[in-house]
Motif scaffolding. Structure first.
Motif, PDB file in Angstrom:
ATOM      1  N   ILE A  18       0.836  -1.196   0.000  1.00 15.75           N
ATOM      2  CA  ILE A  18       0.000   0.000   0.000  1.00 15.75           C
ATOM      3  C   ILE A  18       0.875   1.251   0.000  1.00 15.75           C
ATOM      4  O   ILE A  18       0.635   2.191  -0.767  1.00 15.75           O
ATOM      5  CB  ILE A  18      -0.958  -0.015   1.209  1.00 15.75           C
ATOM      6  CG1 ILE A  18      -1.998  -1.122   1.044  1.00 15.75           C
ATOM      7  CG2 ILE A  18      -1.618   1.349   1.412  1.00 15.75           C
ATOM      8  CD1 ILE A  18      -2.768  -1.424   2.320  1.00 15.75           C
ATOM      9  N   ALA A  19       1.906   1.264   0.827  1.00 14.35           N
ATOM     10  CA  ALA A  19       2.819   2.410   0.870  1.00 14.35           C
ATOM     11  C   ALA A  19       3.505   2.612  -0.477  1.00 14.35           C
ATOM     12  O   ALA A  19       3.652   3.748  -0.942  1.00 14.35           O
ATOM     13  CB  ALA A  19       3.852   2.216   1.977  1.00 14.35           C
ATOM     14  N   HIS A  44       2.269   5.242   9.834  1.00 13.25           N
ATOM     15  CA  HIS A  44       1.381   5.081  10.990  1.00 13.25           C
ATOM     16  C   HIS A  44      -0.088   5.197  10.584  1.00 13.25           C
ATOM     17  O   HIS A  44      -0.938   4.488  11.110  1.00 13.25           O
ATOM     18  CB  HIS A  44       1.733   6.084  12.103  1.00 13.25           C
ATOM     19  CG  HIS A  44       1.553   7.515  11.724  1.00 13.25           C
ATOM     20  ND1 HIS A  44       2.453   8.192  10.911  1.00 13.25           N
ATOM     21  CD2 HIS A  44       0.570   8.400  12.024  1.00 13.25           C
ATOM     22  CE1 HIS A  44       2.040   9.431  10.740  1.00 13.25           C
ATOM     23  NE2 HIS A  44       0.894   9.585  11.394  1.00 13.25           N
ATOM     24  N   ASN A  45      -0.403   6.077   9.620  1.00 15.70           N
ATOM     25  CA  ASN A  45      -1.783   6.199   9.143  1.00 15.70           C
ATOM     26  C   ASN A  45      -2.211   4.952   8.372  1.00 15.70           C
ATOM     27  O   ASN A  45      -3.330   4.467   8.541  1.00 15.70           O
ATOM     28  CB  ASN A  45      -1.958   7.436   8.263  1.00 15.70           C
ATOM     29  CG  ASN A  45      -2.001   8.714   9.062  1.00 15.70           C
ATOM     30  OD1 ASN A  45      -2.147   8.690  10.286  1.00 15.70           O
ATOM     31  ND2 ASN A  45      -1.859   9.822   8.389  1.00 15.70           N
ATOM     32  N   ILE A  46      -1.328   4.459   7.528  1.00 18.90           N
ATOM     33  CA  ILE A  46      -1.655   3.243   6.771  1.00 18.90           C
ATOM     34  C   ILE A  46      -1.876   2.078   7.734  1.00 18.90           C
ATOM     35  O   ILE A  46      -2.864   1.349   7.633  1.00 18.90           O
ATOM     36  CB  ILE A  46      -0.547   2.915   5.744  1.00 18.90           C
ATOM     37  CG1 ILE A  46      -0.504   3.998   4.663  1.00 18.90           C
ATOM     38  CG2 ILE A  46      -0.777   1.535   5.127  1.00 18.90           C
ATOM     39  CD1 ILE A  46       0.665   3.873   3.715  1.00 18.90           C
ATOM     40  N   THR A  47      -0.969   1.917   8.670  1.00 21.41           N
ATOM     41  CA  THR A  47      -1.080   0.820   9.637  1.00 21.41           C
ATOM     42  C   THR A  47      -2.374   0.930  10.433  1.00 21.41           C
ATOM     43  O   THR A  47      -3.098  -0.061  10.610  1.00 21.41           O
ATOM     44  CB  THR A  47       0.136   0.817  10.571  1.00 21.41           C
ATOM     45  OG1 THR A  47       1.323   0.656   9.779  1.00 21.41           O
ATOM     46  CG2 THR A  47       0.049  -0.299  11.591  1.00 21.41           C
ATOM     47  N   ARG A  48      -2.689   2.133  10.896  1.00 22.88           N
ATOM     48  CA  ARG A  48      -3.908   2.343  11.693  1.00 22.88           C
ATOM     49  C   ARG A  48      -5.165   1.991  10.895  1.00 22.88           C
ATOM     50  O   ARG A  48      -6.044   1.281  11.387  1.00 22.88           O
ATOM     51  CB  ARG A  48      -3.976   3.800  12.172  1.00 22.88           C
ATOM     52  CG  ARG A  48      -5.233   4.139  12.964  1.00 22.88           C
ATOM     53  CD  ARG A  48      -5.259   5.617  13.368  1.00 22.88           C
ATOM     54  NE  ARG A  48      -5.000   6.543  12.277  1.00 22.88           N
ATOM     55  CZ  ARG A  48      -5.905   6.920  11.365  1.00 22.88           C
ATOM     56  NH1 ARG A  48      -7.123   6.438  11.396  1.00 22.88           N
ATOM     57  NH2 ARG A  48      -5.580   7.789  10.416  1.00 22.88           N
ATOM     58  N   THR A  49      -5.254   2.457   9.645  1.00 25.45           N
ATOM     59  CA  THR A  49      -6.467   2.213   8.870  1.00 25.45           C
ATOM     60  C   THR A  49      -6.567   0.766   8.398  1.00 25.45           C
ATOM     61  O   THR A  49      -7.665   0.219   8.318  1.00 25.45           O
ATOM     62  CB  THR A  49      -6.580   3.190   7.681  1.00 25.45           C
ATOM     63  OG1 THR A  49      -5.393   3.123   6.892  1.00 25.45           O
ATOM     64  CG2 THR A  49      -6.798   4.618   8.166  1.00 25.45           C
ATOM     65  N   GLY A  63      -4.986 -11.675  -8.514  1.00 23.23           N
ATOM     66  CA  GLY A  63      -4.409 -11.100  -7.308  1.00 23.23           C
ATOM     67  C   GLY A  63      -3.458  -9.938  -7.519  1.00 23.23           C
ATOM     68  O   GLY A  63      -2.799  -9.509  -6.580  1.00 23.23           O
ATOM     69  N   ARG A  64      -3.375  -9.388  -8.711  1.00 24.82           N
ATOM     70  CA  ARG A  64      -2.518  -8.226  -8.966  1.00 24.82           C
ATOM     71  C   ARG A  64      -3.236  -6.954  -8.499  1.00 24.82           C
ATOM     72  O   ARG A  64      -4.295  -6.607  -9.023  1.00 24.82           O
ATOM     73  CB  ARG A  64      -2.209  -8.130 -10.455  1.00 24.82           C
ATOM     74  CG  ARG A  64      -1.270  -7.003 -10.803  1.00 24.82           C
ATOM     75  CD  ARG A  64      -0.996  -6.972 -12.299  1.00 24.82           C
ATOM     76  NE  ARG A  64      -0.024  -5.944 -12.617  1.00 24.82           N
ATOM     77  CZ  ARG A  64       0.199  -5.497 -13.837  1.00 24.82           C
ATOM     78  NH1 ARG A  64      -0.447  -6.027 -14.870  1.00 24.82           N
ATOM     79  NH2 ARG A  64       1.094  -4.557 -14.050  1.00 24.82           N
ATOM     80  N   PRO A  65      -2.680  -6.231  -7.516  1.00 25.97           N
ATOM     81  CA  PRO A  65      -3.342  -5.018  -7.030  1.00 25.97           C
ATOM     82  C   PRO A  65      -3.388  -3.934  -8.104  1.00 25.97           C
ATOM     83  O   PRO A  65      -2.372  -3.567  -8.687  1.00 25.97           O
ATOM     84  CB  PRO A  65      -2.473  -4.571  -5.858  1.00 25.97           C
ATOM     85  CG  PRO A  65      -1.712  -5.793  -5.458  1.00 25.97           C
ATOM     86  CD  PRO A  65      -1.497  -6.561  -6.735  1.00 25.97           C
ATOM     87  N   ALA A  66      -4.608  -3.429  -8.356  1.00 30.67           N
ATOM     88  CA  ALA A  66      -4.807  -2.386  -9.357  1.00 30.67           C
ATOM     89  C   ALA A  66      -5.172  -1.051  -8.727  1.00 30.67           C
ATOM     90  O   ALA A  66      -5.061  -0.009  -9.370  1.00 30.67           O
ATOM     91  CB  ALA A  66      -5.907  -2.804 -10.336  1.00 30.67           C
ATOM     92  N   VAL A  95      -6.368   5.334  -4.726  1.00 36.64           N
ATOM     93  CA  VAL A  95      -5.210   5.250  -5.618  1.00 36.64           C
ATOM     94  C   VAL A  95      -5.508   4.203  -6.684  1.00 36.64           C
ATOM     95  O   VAL A  95      -6.017   3.127  -6.383  1.00 36.64           O
ATOM     96  CB  VAL A  95      -3.937   4.833  -4.833  1.00 36.64           C
ATOM     97  CG1 VAL A  95      -2.775   4.596  -5.777  1.00 36.64           C
ATOM     98  CG2 VAL A  95      -3.575   5.875  -3.791  1.00 36.64           C
ATOM     99  N   THR A  96      -5.175   4.535  -7.914  1.00 41.35           N
ATOM    100  CA  THR A  96      -5.240   3.581  -9.016  1.00 41.35           C
ATOM    101  C   THR A  96      -3.850   3.463  -9.613  1.00 41.35           C
ATOM    102  O   THR A  96      -3.197   4.480  -9.872  1.00 41.35           O
ATOM    103  CB  THR A  96      -6.231   4.060 -10.099  1.00 41.35           C
ATOM    104  OG1 THR A  96      -7.518   4.223  -9.516  1.00 41.35           O
ATOM    105  CG2 THR A  96      -6.318   3.076 -11.241  1.00 41.35           C
ATOM    106  N   GLU A  97      -3.391   2.240  -9.789  1.00 42.01           N
ATOM    107  CA  GLU A  97      -2.090   2.041 -10.429  1.00 42.01           C
ATOM    108  C   GLU A  97      -2.138   2.604 -11.848  1.00 42.01           C
ATOM    109  O   GLU A  97      -3.162   2.510 -12.535  1.00 42.01           O
ATOM    110  CB  GLU A  97      -1.731   0.548 -10.462  1.00 42.01           C
ATOM    111  CG  GLU A  97      -1.424  -0.038  -9.104  1.00 42.01           C
ATOM    112  CD  GLU A  97      -0.043   0.334  -8.580  1.00 42.01           C
ATOM    113  OE1 GLU A  97       0.555   1.328  -9.019  1.00 42.01           O
ATOM    114  OE2 GLU A  97       0.448  -0.407  -7.708  1.00 42.01           O
ATOM    115  N   ARG A  98      -1.036   3.177 -12.293  1.00 40.05           N
ATOM    116  CA  ARG A  98      -1.005   3.823 -13.617  1.00 40.05           C
ATOM    117  C   ARG A  98      -1.337   2.841 -14.734  1.00 40.05           C
ATOM    118  O   ARG A  98      -1.994   3.209 -15.697  1.00 40.05           O
ATOM    119  CB  ARG A  98       0.359   4.470 -13.876  1.00 40.05           C
ATOM    120  CG  ARG A  98       0.743   5.588 -12.948  1.00 40.05           C
ATOM    121  CD  ARG A  98      -0.309   6.636 -12.586  1.00 40.05           C
ATOM    122  NE  ARG A  98      -1.148   7.106 -13.661  1.00 40.05           N
ATOM    123  CZ  ARG A  98      -2.390   7.560 -13.482  1.00 40.05           C
ATOM    124  NH1 ARG A  98      -2.952   7.591 -12.301  1.00 40.05           N
ATOM    125  NH2 ARG A  98      -3.090   7.980 -14.511  1.00 40.05           N
TER     126      ARG A  98
END
Length: 180
Positions: A18-19, A44-49, A63-66, A95-98
């Motif tokens: 995600i980061a 810390h925000n990513i981990t918290r959410t 399973g490829r994150p888009a 966020v959308t991968e390019r």
């Protein structure tokens, strides 16, 4: 062509991915002249959410994150205190991968979030955007959102363009979203 995405809740092992996705998006924005997200990733925000269960990953091709987005009940008080904050779900950090751009993945994710809000008995899907990113404002307006207000009372906070649309409003764009 992306015909379907499989939406799953992010888990702790997804945090680094995600980061990285967020960082790639930030770099793309900078390359194209946008000042949005031009700060180090806030782990810390990513981990918290992620731990709260509010981050969703859209996977394709086995399973490829888009893309990803956060959907929760966390209304920024400065933006939404006048609008019955409990009557909405809030979309954040989409966020959308390019490589997945141009397939209306973001539109499909917002439709899914709206359906989720309606299923929870809420009237609205809301989000805030950076005040300076008028291209993003046009994107939301074209997908049925209305600009509620622009809050600019804190010069250190670049966000504050507040948008909402009825929870039942659907753009009907993009791939089918299958929640796992």
């Amino acid at each position: 062509m992306i015909e379907a995405v499989y939406l799953r809740r992010a888990e702790v092992p997804d945090i680094d991915m995600i980061a990285a996705m967020w960082t790639r998006s930030s770099q793309w924005l900078a390359k194209h002249g946008f000042d949005q997200w031009q700060y180090p990733v806030k782990m810390h925000n990513i981990t918290r959410t992620v731990k709260a269960g509010s981050v969703w990953i859209a996977d394709v091709d086995g399973g490829r994150p888009a893309g990803m987005l956060t959907v929760d009940t966390d209304a920024e008080p400065r933006y939404w205190k006048l609008d019955n904050p409990a009557d909405a779900l809030y979309a954040h950090r989409m966020v959308t991968e390019r490589w997945a751009s141009g397939f209306e993945l973001g539109s499909a994710l917002l439709d899914w979030a709206g359906r989720r809000a309606a299923a929870d008995g809420r009237s609205w899907l809301r989000l805030d955007a950076w005040r300076s990113n008028t291209s993003l404002h046009h994107y939301y307006l074209a997908r049925g959102f209305e600009l509620v207000r622009i809050v600019a009372d804190d010069p250190a906070d670049p966000s504050g363009a507040c948008f909402q649309r009825g929870a039942k409003v659907q753009s009907e764009l993009g791939p089918k979203v299958i929640e796992q």
